[in-house]
Motif scaffolding. Structure first.
Motif, PDB file in Angstrom:
ATOM      1  N   LEU A 123       0.823  -1.217   0.000  1.00 56.24           N
ATOM      2  CA  LEU A 123       0.000   0.000   0.000  1.00 56.24           C
ATOM      3  C   LEU A 123       0.856   1.267   0.000  1.00 56.24           C
ATOM      4  O   LEU A 123       2.062   1.227   0.222  1.00 56.24           O
ATOM      5  N   MET A 124       0.176   2.388  -0.217  1.00 59.26           N
ATOM      6  CA  MET A 124       0.808   3.702  -0.092  1.00 59.26           C
ATOM      7  C   MET A 124       1.366   3.801   1.330  1.00 59.26           C
ATOM      8  O   MET A 124       0.627   3.672   2.304  1.00 59.26           O
ATOM      9  N   PRO A 125       2.693   3.996   1.496  1.00 58.44           N
ATOM     10  CA  PRO A 125       3.288   3.854   2.830  1.00 58.44           C
ATOM     11  C   PRO A 125       3.102   5.040   3.775  1.00 58.44           C
ATOM     12  O   PRO A 125       3.120   4.860   4.985  1.00 58.44           O
ATOM     13  N   VAL A 126       2.962   6.219   3.212  1.00 56.95           N
ATOM     14  CA  VAL A 126       2.994   7.432   4.040  1.00 56.95           C
ATOM     15  C   VAL A 126       1.726   8.248   3.824  1.00 56.95           C
ATOM     16  O   VAL A 126       1.230   8.349   2.705  1.00 56.95           O
ATOM     17  N   ARG A 127       1.199   8.818   4.894  1.00 59.00           N
ATOM     18  CA  ARG A 127       0.151   9.836   4.785  1.00 59.00           C
ATOM     19  C   ARG A 127       0.881  11.158   4.577  1.00 59.00           C
ATOM     20  O   ARG A 127       1.482  11.708   5.501  1.00 59.00           O
ATOM     21  N   VAL A 128       0.887  11.621   3.338  1.00 54.72           N
ATOM     22  CA  VAL A 128       1.680  12.803   3.001  1.00 54.72           C
ATOM     23  C   VAL A 128       0.860  14.051   3.309  1.00 54.72           C
ATOM     24  O   VAL A 128      -0.220  14.243   2.764  1.00 54.72           O
TER      25      VAL A 128
END
Ligand code: MN
Length: 424
Positions: A123-128
């Motif tokens: 999954l998308m690793p970071v909450r940017v």
């Protein structure tokens, strides 16, 4: 030396010789195994290391990290533990899977911590939170200046004095494998005629490296340049997709907007700055001398080979570029010091990107715009077709890795396929 970086360490896990993920890498990301909740993970060879399970089984007990940190769909809370803790976790994972490990249970037990990578969704690793794109490759800025302005005076007067950047859009940063829809927008194909609305016709990629902020500065304070690298958790590959025709018409006077914010693609495993220690090199000499708040000491560039591959709908692969992160004129420490010099606060999970990384020669350029020199030198593919920009059905793949002391550490891939346009 950081213990996890030890090049002599061996693991019992079988790792392909060309893998980006030896036991010396230990990146961080997020996986979702089939039928289970998302959780933090690392990667060794072709296996995801399920860090929730590692934590539940007590391997991190003495580090006093709540299990809940690993039971998240982003690594932000983990990063927020701080570098001392996250470094301990990385060292511990390396110890656990060390071939000579006597302390951390049997190999049979350890096998329960691993999941074949093809059995998980990465999954998308970071909450940017916020995303900033720089423009820090002198070769790229020079190429663009030559094409659009003055071949004799390609760089603008500010360029050698500060790492120029703009605030991008965090919401449309997506993880590798996500399809990219060709954007619609407003362009002006002929300077003598009114603008038109329609699909982007000059869709491009930008080869960049991204960094993830791992330590905050309070609003109103700046990050001194000597401390700037403490504020970087890790790096990833970054494709700053660009709609050149939309960009060209809209960018005056405030800069990039809809030509950029429809999508950016990152590689899913955040490789820690720690893991890249062996790849440090000097950057290009900066002339004229920069202001004191931007002066760095020591090796602040990284020798990371970068590759761009175009894969057609029929599966044909064509290498568009071979570049290197070491070419950057402005380094990440300078970017962070500059970004915060006015008191702007950088927060955990914020992302910065290098700007298009072009090398000095043809063949090392980081965008179709430069590779095809505004469409004047099309790329010929083995199937007889040519490209000036990207077509629907094309997949663009970025890869990157460094090699030192016989160890290859890399980023995997940042890939995205161009699909038919957004329905209006
Ligand atoms: Mn860019």
């Amino acid at each position: 030396m950081i213990a996890a970086n030890n090049p002599a360490r061996k693991t019992w896990i079988e790792i392909p010789s060309d893998s980006d993920f030896p036991i010396q890498n230990i990146p961080f990301g997020v996986i979702q195994p089939v039928g289970q909740s998302p959780r933090l993970a690392s990667r060794i060879g072709d296996f995801a290391v399920d860090l929730l399970r590692v934590s539940e089984l007590g391997y991190f007990a003495d580090l006093e990290i709540p299990v809940a940190v690993f039971q998240q769909k982003e690594i932000n809370d983990f990063i927020a533990l701080g570098k001392t803790k996250t470094r301990e976790v990385r060292n511990r994972i390396a110890e656990v899977f060390d071939a000579d490990n006597k302390k951390w249970n049997s190999r049979e037990m350890q096998e329960h911590l691993l999941i074949p990578i093809e059995q998980v969704e990465v999954l998308m690793p970071v909450r940017v939170g916020d995303y900033t794109d720089f423009y820090s490759s002198i070769e790229h800025a020079t190429n663009v200046g030559k094409m659009f302005r003055d071949p004799e005076n390609a760089l603008l007067p500010n360029w050698r004095h500060m790492p120029v950047g703009y605030h991008g859009r965090a919401s449309s940063i997506v993880v590798s494998g996500t399809d990219i829809r060709r954007p619609y927008g407003q362009t002006r194909p002929n300077a003598d005629e009114p603008p038109v609305y329609g699909p982007c016709k000059l869709l491009d990629f930008e080869l960049e490296m991204g960094f993830v902020i791992g330590k905050e500065n309070t609003l109103g304070t700046s990050v001194p340049i000597q401390e700037a690298e403490d504020h970087i958790f890790g790096l990833c590959l970054f494709n700053d997709w660009s709609a050149r025709d939309i960009q060209k018409w809209e960018y005056v006077p405030l800069g990039p907007f809809l030509g950029k914010n429809f999508a950016s693609t990152i590689s899913p495993w955040i490789v820690t700055l720690d893991a890249l220690e062996a790849f440090r090199v000097n950057g290009p000499k900066q002339d004229p001398e920069v202001l004191p708040y931007l002066q760095t000491q020591g090796t602040k560039n990284f020798d990371i080979q970068l590759e761009v591959i175009l894969k057609t709908e029929s599966g044909l692969e064509h290498t568009l570029s071979n570049s290197n992160f070491k070419y950057m004129y402005w380094n990440m420490a300078q970017q962070i010091a500059h970004h915060s010099v006015n008191g702007c606060n950088l927060r955990i999970g914020d992302m910065g990107a290098s700007g298009t990384i072009s090398g000095p020669e043809v063949g090392s350029y980081g965008s179709m715009l430069e590779i095809c020199w505004q469409g004047t030198r099309p790329v010929e593919l083995a199937d007889g077709t040519e490209r000036k920009f990207l077509k629907n059905g094309d997949t663009l793949i970025l890869r990157g890795f460094g090699t030192a002391n016989g160890i290859r550490i890399g980023f995997g891939e940042a890939k995205g396929k161009i699909v038919d346009t957004i329905l209006a």
